[in-house]
Design a protein around this motif. Structure first.
Motif: not given
Length: 387
Positions: A219-223
């Motif tokens: 969900s947050k996509g930090q990668d």
């Protein structure tokens, strides 16, 4: 008035969607109403529940089986046994003894999971007058089953009022259900700031970026952000990234930072409750989410006078407009994030002015008393039922 609050959040102890029912509970208790809280999860942060308990909140934590436990019983034993457990042990079953005048359903995502819809119907919770709030709706390209759409449409259709955090969430919910929703209203989520005055920008030099949110990459996509910052263009520039939050993918993200050769410029700061302390030392919020609803971190950053760079998901584009208050990545993909970061980098001299405009815009969008606004709606429902 007796108000029963039900939250369908089960995967985490807390999320941004929980802030609205907590604000409602606080306002209702302060005004002398009785409030009962019913959850499907085992954990809830003490700092979130202690004040409500002191105000008189009636709360019994979920049993160990919860919603997921009941699902496992159904899979491995029988639906009949699961139904018996639900009726006898689920905290929801105790709502009948609480005898609410109105039930408030807090749904993190619309339409709610069919498991919850069936449980609420089976236990009889929906026999009371009820109001629903939906915080997000994700168009992930997988149509709901005909049965799910049918029971969801019935659930929304029987509600005395259906609340959404934006017009976009309403439209997406109707799309997912292929059905119109009557008696709907738009409400705003709370924010975790008592001081909403704009903050001066930190000293310039090394550009300091902050990514705030649960460490959960689906969900947050930090990668995606680490990959974009690991590109040759940004390897040669003077920046630091602070990642705030906790979650299941912290170790993977640290490995990914090493993989892209930027581990010495990425700091994992953990959970920080003082929002203004974050923005006292950071220049811009970067939110690379794959999906969102109405992210509190965007509102809080803007209220503190910071521009935001975010993917175009959920309500982001309602708050962040480029080039007025920030930068928009068209989708949650590495090239789109890299392109937005490049535009932002070239516009660094404008960040202070953008932050000032962000604060002004946020002040015009937030509701100073969202809990009170929802309470007024519940009082209207109660009055209509009494009439």
């Amino acid at each position: 008035m007796r108000i029963a609050i039900i939250s369908d959040l089960s995967a985490f102890a807390w999320a941004g969607s929980e802030e609205l029912w907590a604000a409602l509970a606080a306002r209702a208790l302060e005004e002398g109403h009785q409030v009962g809280l019913y959850l499907t999860r085992l954990e809830i942060p003490e700092q979130k529940i202690d004040r409500l308990l002191r105000l008189g909140l009636e709360f019994e934590p979920a049993r160990w089986w919860g919603a997921r436990g009941l699902e496992l019983v159904r899979e491995r034993v029988s639906w009949k046994l699961a139904s018996v457990l639900a009726r006898q042990w689920s905290p929801l079953a105790r709502i009948r003894h609480f005898a609410p005048d109105v039930v408030f359903f807090s749904c993190g995502q619309a339409p709610p999971d069919s498991l919850y819809l069936k449980e609420w119907q089976r236990i009889g919770v929906t026999r009371f007058p009820y109001v629903v709030v939906s915080h997000s709706a994700h168009l992930l390209g997988v149509p709901r089953s005909e049965h799910h759409r049918k029971i969801a449409a019935e659930f929304f259709g029987r509600a005395s009022a259906v609340l959404f955090t934006s017009e976009k969430v309403r439209q997406d919910t109707e799309h997912l259900m292929s059905a119109r929703i009557a008696r709907h209203r738009i409400v705003r989520d709370p924010f975790n700031l008592t001081d909403t005055s704009p903050m001066p920008m930190p000293a310039w030099g090394t550009i300091r970026l902050a990514c705030v949110g649960r460490l959960q990459i689906p969900s947050k996509g930090q990668d995606l952000l680490l990959a974009a910052l690991g590109s040759p263009e940004f390897q040669a520039r003077d920046w630091r990234l602070s990642i705030y939050g906790s979650g299941p993918h912290g170790a993977y993200l640290k490995d990914l930072a090493r993989h892209y050769g930027i581990a010495d410029r990425v700091e994992f700061r953990g959970q920080v409750n003082d929002v203004r302390a974050i923005w006292a030392e950071q220049h811009m919020l970067v939110l690379p989410s794959r999906n969102e609803s109405a992210p509190l971190v965007v509102k809080e950053a803007m209220l503190c006078g910071r521009p935001c760079l975010a993917t175009d998901v959920g309500l982001v584009s309602e708050w962040v407009t480029e080039p007025e208050t920030g930068f928009i990545a068209e989708s949650a993909e590495i090239p789109c994030l890299r392109s937005a970061l490049e535009r932002a980098w070239q516009a660094i001299p404008e960040w202070a002015a953008m932050g000032a405009r962000a604060h002004e815009k946020a002040m015009g969008l937030v509701d100073p008393d969202p809990g009170g606004a929802v309470l007024r709606i519940l009082e209207e429902v109660r009055a209509q039922q009494s009439g």
